[in-house]
Each structure stands twice: as structure tokens, then as C-alpha cells.
Design an enzyme around this catalytic site. Structure first.
Site, PDB file in Angstrom:
ATOM      1  CG  HIS A  28     -24.070 -50.476  44.538  1.00  0.00           C
ATOM      2  ND1 HIS A  28     -24.359 -49.438  45.394  1.00  0.00           N
ATOM      3  CD2 HIS A  28     -23.202 -49.992  43.624  1.00  0.00           C
ATOM      4  CE1 HIS A  28     -23.691 -48.361  44.997  1.00  0.00           C
ATOM      5  NE2 HIS A  28     -22.987 -48.663  43.936  1.00  0.00           N
ATOM      6  CG  HIS A 259     -21.450 -51.921  40.078  1.00  0.00           C
ATOM      7  ND1 HIS A 259     -20.657 -52.441  41.076  1.00  0.00           N
ATOM      8  CD2 HIS A 259     -21.480 -50.583  40.279  1.00  0.00           C
ATOM      9  CE1 HIS A 259     -20.224 -51.457  41.841  1.00  0.00           C
ATOM     10  NE2 HIS A 259     -20.707 -50.316  41.376  1.00  0.00           N
ATOM     11  CD  GLU A 409       3.750 -43.878  55.562  1.00  0.00           C
ATOM     12  OE1 GLU A 409       3.244 -44.406  54.540  1.00  0.00           O
ATOM     13  OE2 GLU A 409       4.976 -43.710  55.686  1.00  0.00           O
ATOM     14  CG  HIS A 471      10.751 -35.257  54.404  1.00  0.00           C
ATOM     15  ND1 HIS A 471      10.810 -35.474  53.048  1.00  0.00           N
ATOM     16  CD2 HIS A 471      11.122 -36.430  54.995  1.00  0.00           C
ATOM     17  CE1 HIS A 471      11.201 -36.722  52.824  1.00  0.00           C
ATOM     18  NE2 HIS A 471      11.394 -37.317  53.991  1.00  0.00           N
TER      19      HIS A 471
END
Ligand SMILES: Cc1ncc(C[n+]2csc(CCOP(=O)(O)OP(=O)(O)O)c2C)c(N)n1
Length: 661
Positions: A28, A259, A409, A471
Site C-alpha cells: 500500500h 491505496h 467487551e 446467553h
């Protein structure tokens, strides 16, 4: 010394990046070319570093969050004189075994602070580095710890969700020594950012408690002035640097074509003409290289002054600081856990493993009060990983050793990587096991980098009960075990919990998951040998009476079922043994001989785990019986669910009888 102007120094980065990508036919060039001015100002005027000593403890950290622009970092390491980065290394960009892999890998290249490439991880990891700096500085004083964390982030970094978690935490904690330079080039792979995004990043960062401003990222004076302002701010700073991707390339500059691929011979030639740099590949004029080397040595006096200050510390403090940075544990830890196990044998704890983990943590936190750094993603009361003595970390209480990460998290897991990489702490973070899915990209990077972090993952099965299948983890143990270098422990009782904590804290080469129950379990271990049997991943917990006809393998809360089934089988005259398997993948990593001795050769092999079977065939064989989950769970009381899904003593005994008939 002859003065070499900024442009020529920045163009040296551009030239090396273009040539390396061209030679590799991969990489890149756009980002290094666009961000070369930012990097040159930062490295020649602000970054506190000594290229000859890339591991100096009080260096500023530089994180290239946009890891695809790795040639920017490699060029900087080479130009500034990092002893491990030669021109040969630059020429071997993206080749097998090179120090210049596609994306920066901190475990491969000295001077690379963290592994980046998955967008968003770098900026989120850097929050942990800045947090560790704040904490360590409060503990050891500014004389010893006083450095900045600089990040170069791209559009992609800021679009990734984890960046939101990270910037919210950094703003809340007022981590004012964190300075993010945003390569605001308005271009990504698919084209202009405007096709997918219209966020005002300056406003976004400001609303998260940052100082933020927009500048011309190709103007060295503007960059320098903005960094100087950021250094004085009492908030973390975002500097949005408006740049042109592929700066200098005649037709590709400012477009997505710059890019992620080699420019091609004509474009490269044109770019070098525009930038007035030699067409000769990989050539850096002597005076330019000298100017860069001088920039790389600029920090030597600061390092020496630091060393003198460090030498003035008392020998104990010095030894403590160095031990902490080496990720070694204090001798008191082993003794404390040994005493803890002894007490457990005298007074067994029949509680959930999350509770016996809490009991272990009390002992651990006493042995290493300043380095044991726990935290939870808003489930502190359920995860039970806060020591009573630990006060919460905040902007005002930097000596606090419990982190309220909020419901973040992913940000928590990434920050823990940064905390570990910075050094000085043994971070652990907690949530429900099922939500490792939300933290997984950072957990995978932890395994790849080998950061010794601990995940305290409670509510580890259908045993969590009424919250139901959303869960209840079923595939999580298997999927975490599948990550190379991830260690997953699912201890069965209070003694195993203490042993697994000890193994986790002493592991500095990779991360550990502790999967813990919500529901109560009995303490099954009646002895605690001086060595730690969990270190082999599995061990015989109950021997057969005579030659074993049956081996029952189980982990965590299901070991209790195996032990009850063994008794019932014994009553029926069937000799069975129980093998507790706190870590399946660790068992499978033992020598062939060791595995054989643990697994044994009883003709009937049964595994019991309230999760999917995936992985267990390596122990019980294709024809072994598996008592566990075959799909998602259900909402209901835990005991009912175990019956409903047939994870019971009765089902285990029946499976044995069926195989023996
Ligand atoms: C999490 C993640 N998703 C996707 C990619 C693949 N990828 C690499 S660079 C990039 C976007 C590049 O845009 P930007 O961040 O603006 O970088 P620039 O074009 O300025 O170099 C993408 C999607 C990645 N590296 N990480």
C-alpha cells in the site's frame, strides 16, 4: 551539520515506500506517501525515542493503527537507524521470514509496538498503552514514567466500531497523553469515503471528551503547531490531518488507485520526478540519511537522563519496576496460592467456580496488589473478579486497580493488549463467556502477538439458566480452543480454579481464557500435589478399581457428573476412571506418550461437556460417546436444562451400558 529540509526527509519515506511496494508487487503506497509529512514532523521534532534502544521503558509509543501502510513504519525504522532494520530488510518487503511483513508484527520486528492490520485494533490497543502509562506514572512517579502514546489512524480505523469504544474510554479517563493523528485523506478501497460515511470526526471526538481539530496534513508547520497544542491539552487529542493519498503520484494521487497496489513503472517515474527524488530504486541521498539518523539519535540524551534518574531509585524499587516490565510474577504469588489450596483442602468450598475464582483473586491481589489489574465490561457483580481491596481506576484515582470498562467487551480486550504490551501489569478482563464473540478480534490478536492477558469468562454454559440461548455459550469453548496459542481453562472446582489462575498468571507468551460457572459445584479434589496437574491440561481425578473398562472425560461443571457416574458404575461392577480435562487443547499439546498415559486405553471412552462435541474426537475417538449439547440452549432453571438436554449421570451410565452390551 548540513541542514536538510523537511520535504527531502519526507520524500525519502515516499521513495522507499514506492520502491518496496513496486518490488514486492504488493502493498500500500498511498498511505505512506500521504502521511509522510505527518510522520516526519512527529519523528524529527516530537517523538521521544532513541532508535538504537527501541525497548527503552520511557520511550514514547508510536502505533501505526492503519497497519496496511506498514512501509511508512519500516521506512521510519530504517531511516532513523533502528539496528534491526536494514535496507536489505526494506528490499525484502512482504517476503517469507522478512522483518518487513505485510502488516507490522511486533513479535517479528523490534521497534514495532503492536501488531496492526485489522483496522481499529491499533487505536483501541493504544488506549490500553496510554492507560498503563497513566497508572505506572502515578505509582512510580513522573520521573520514571512520563511518555506519550501517538497513533496514526486512517478512515478505516475510525469507521470500525471498536474505535468508538476506545475513544469513549480514553475521553472518559482523560488520557491526555494519547495523541491520535488521523490521516484524513477521504479515500478508502471502494473510492471516496463519502460513498459510505458522513461522520464529522472532529465533532465525534469532541463529544467523547477529546480535544480535536482539523489541519492541513501536508503543512509541516501546521502539524507541528497542532502536536504542540495536543501535548498541552488536559484531554486526549485528535488531530485530523487533511492529506492526499499517494501524494506526488501524477495521476493516482487523491484516488483509491493509490491505496493498495504498486504504482506501476510510469506512475512511479512520474512521482519521483514530481518529488525530485532519484529514479534509482531504494536510494536515499547521504545527507538525507544523515539527517534522519540524527533524528533517530535525538533522544539519546533523554534516555541517558532517564537512566540516571532510574539509577537513583532504591534497589528494591528498581528491581520491582524491572520485574514488572519483564512480566515476571513475585515469589509471594506461588506461596500465597499454595497456602490457599491448603486451606481449601481443610475447608472445601462448594460454590460456583466464579465464586472460587473470587476467593483465589483475594489471595492473588494481596500478593501482587499493584500489578494485578482486573476489570469488567459492566458485569462486576456477576464475574466476581474484583478484589475487595481494589478501588476503581478513574481519572482522579490512577492508583485504582479495577477498571470499569463499560459495556465494551471489544474495547476492553484491545485495551488489555495495550496494557500488557506497555508493560507493568497483569491485566484481566471479564464478561460472560458467550460475549467473547464481541471481543474476538482483539483476542485473536492477543494470541498472535502472544500477550499474556487473562479473560475471566463466567456463565460458561447452559448452567447459567434462565437467561436462555442468547446467553448460553455452546460453540464458544471449541471456537476459542481453535485459536492457535489461546489457552482455554475450564476448571472443575475451587482447587483447579486456583491452579488455573496460577498457570494463567505465569503465562507471558499468550492469552488465557478462564471459563467459570454461574452455578454451584462441589469441591472434588481431595489432594493438592505440590506440582500443578492442570499444567498438562488433564489428569486422572478418580482411578478405576482395577483395570479400567471405561474412561470418563469431563471439564468444569460436568466433572461432577462424571464422578457420580463413576460411582454408579462401580456399584454395578464396572471399573471406570474419571479424567478431569481443564484444558483440552493443552492436553492435546502434550507429548504422545504423556497423552497416552492420561487418556489411557480403556475400551469405552466418554466425554461430558455442556457444549458442542467439536474437538473431543481427538480424545474419545470417532466412536466415543459424547454427552453434551447438539444445538442452542433454552431458557429455564439450570437443573431442568441439564435434564432437558440429557447431560446427566443417568445418561452417562446409560451410554456406558449401551457400549458395553
Ligand atoms: C477490520 C478490517 N476490515 C477490512 C480490512 C481490509 N482493508 C484494508 S485497508 C482498508 C480500507 C482503507 O481505507 P483507509 O483506512 O482510508 O486507508 P487508506 O485508503 O487511506 O490507505 C480495508 C477495508 C482490514 N484491514 N481490517
Amino acid at each position: 551539520m548540513m541542514h536538510v529540509d523537511h520535504d527531502r526527509m519526507a520524500n525519502a519515506i515516499r521513495g522507499l515506500a514506492m520502491d518496496a511496494v513496486e518490488k514486492a508487487k504488493s502493498g500500500h503506497p498511498g498511505l505512506p506517501m500521504g502521511a509522510a509529512d505527518i510522520a516526519t514532523v512527529l519523528f524529527t521534532q516530537f517523538l521521544k525515542f532513541d532508535a538504537a534502544h527501541p525497548a527503552w521503558a520511557d520511550r514514547d509509543r508510536f502505533v501505526l493503527s492503519a497497519g496496511h501502510g506498514s512501509m511508512l513504519l519500516y521506512a521510519l525504522l530504517y531511516l532513523t537507524g533502528n539496528p534491526d532494520m536494514t535496507l536489505e530488510d526494506i528490499k525484502r518487503f512482504r517476503q517469507v521470514d522478512s522483518r518487513t511483513p505485510g502488516h507490522p508484527e511486533n513479535f517479528r520486528t523490534k521497534g514495532v509496538e503492536t501488531t496492526t492490520g485489522p483496522l481499529g485494533q491499533g487505536i483501541a490497543t493504544s488506549v490500553g498503552m496510554a492507560l498503563a502509562e497513566r497508572m505506572l506514572s502515578a505509582e512510580f512517579s513522573k520521573k520514571i514514567v512520563d511518555h506519550h502514546t501517538y497513533v496514526l489512524a486512517s478512515d478505516g480505523d475510525l469507521m470500525e466500531g471498536v474505535s468508538q469504544e476506545a475513544i469513549a474510554m480514553a475521553g472518559h479517563w482523560r488520557l491526555n497523553k494519547l495523541i491520535v493523528l488521523y490521516d484524513d485523506n477521504g479515500i478508502s478501497i471502494d473510492g471516496p469515503i463519502s460513498i459510505a460515511d458522513s461522520v464529522d470526526q472532529v465533532k465525534r471526538f469532541k463529544s467523547a471528551g477529546w480535544a480535536a481539530e482539523l489541519i492541513d496534513g501536508q503543512d509541516q508547520a501546521a502539524i507541528a503547531a497542532a502536536i504542540a497544542r495536543a501535548q498541552k491539552s488536559n484531554k486526549p487529542s485528535l488531530i485530523a490531518c487533511r492529506t492526499t493519498i499517494g501524494f506526488g503520484a501524477p495521476t493516482k494521487a487523491g484516488t483509491a488507485k493509490a491505496h493498495g497496489e504498486a504504482l506501476g513503472a510510469d506512475e512511479l517515474k512520474g512521482a519521483k520526478e514530481n518529488l525530485r527524488i532519484s529514479p534509482e530504486p531504494f536510494s536515499v541521498p547521504d545527507e538525507v540519511l544523515k539527517a534522519w539518523r540524527a533524528a533517530g539519535a535525538r533522544g539519546a540524551s533523554a534516555r541517558q537522563a532517564w537512566e540516571a534518574r532510574f539509577a537513583e531509585l532504591g534497589p528494591r524499587k528498581r528491581a520491582e519496576f524491572e520485574r514488572r516490565l519483564r512480566h515476571e510474577r513475585p515469589a509471594s504469588l506461588a506461596k500465597a496460592l499454595k497456602d490457599h489450596k491448603k486451606k481449601l483442602l481443610e475447608n472445601p468450598l462448594h460454590v460456583a467456580t466464579r465464586k472460587s475464582s473470587e476467593a483465589a483473586i483475594e489471595v492473588i491481589a494481596e500478593a501482587m496488589p499493584m500489578e494485578f489489574l482486573a476489570g469488567s465490561a459492566d458485569l462486576t457483580g456477576s464475574n466476581n473478579n474484583k478484589a475487595k481491596s481494589a478501588i476503581a481506576f478513574s481519572a482522579k484515582t490512577p492508583k485504582g486497580r479495577f477498571i470499569h470498562y463499560g459495556i465494551r467487551e471489544h474495547g476492553m480486550a484491545a485495551a488489555m493488549n495495550g496494557i500488557f504490551l506497555h508493560g507493568g501489569f497483569a491485566p484481566n478482563g471479564a464478561t460472560f463467556l458467550v460475549f467473547t464473540d464481541y471481543a474476538r478480534p482483539a483476542m485473536r490478536l492477543a494470541a498472535l502477538m502472544g500477550t499474556g492477558v487473562v479473560y475471566v469468562m463466567t456463565h460458561d454454559s447452559i448452567g447459567l439458566g434462565e437467561d436462555g440461548p442468547t446467553h448460553q455459550p455452546v460453540e464458544h469453548l471449541a471456537s476459542l480452543r481453535a485459536i492457535p496459542n489461546m489457552r482455554v481453562f475450564r476448571p472443575a472446582d475451587a482447587i483447579e480454579v486456583a491452579e488455573c489462575w496460577e498457570l494463567a498468571l505465569n503465562r507471558s507468551s499468550g492469552p488465557t481464557v478462564l471459563a467459570l460457572t454461574r452455578q454451584n459445584v462441589p469441591q472434588l479434589r481431595t489432594q493438592a500435589p505440590s506440582d500443578n496437574p492442570c499444567r498438562h491440561g488433564a489428569y486422572e481425578l478418580v482411578a478405576a478399581d482395577g483395570e479400567a473398562k471405561v474412561s470418563l472425560f469431563a471439564s468444569g461443571s460436568e466433572v461432577e457428573i462424571a464422578v457420580a457416574a463413576q460411582k454408579e458404575l462401580a456399584a454395578r461392577g464396572i471399573a471406570a476412571r474419571v479424567v478431569s480435562v481443564p484444558s483440552l487443547e493443552l492436553l492435546l499439546a502434550q507429548s504422545e506418550e504423556k497423552q497416552k498415559s492420561i487418556i489411557g486405553n480403556a475400551p469405552v471412552k466418554i466425554a461430558i461437556e455442556a457444549a458442542v462435541r467439536f474437538g473431543w474426537d481427538a480424545v474419545i475417538g470417532h466412536d466415543g460417546a459424547f454427552i453434551g449439547m447438539h444445538g442452542f440452549g433454552e431458557s429455564g432453571p439450570a437443573k431442568e436444562l441439564y435434564k432437558h438436554f440429557g447431560i446427566t449421570t443417568e445418561a452417562t451410565v446409560n451410554a456406558v451400558l449401551k457400549r458395553m452390551s
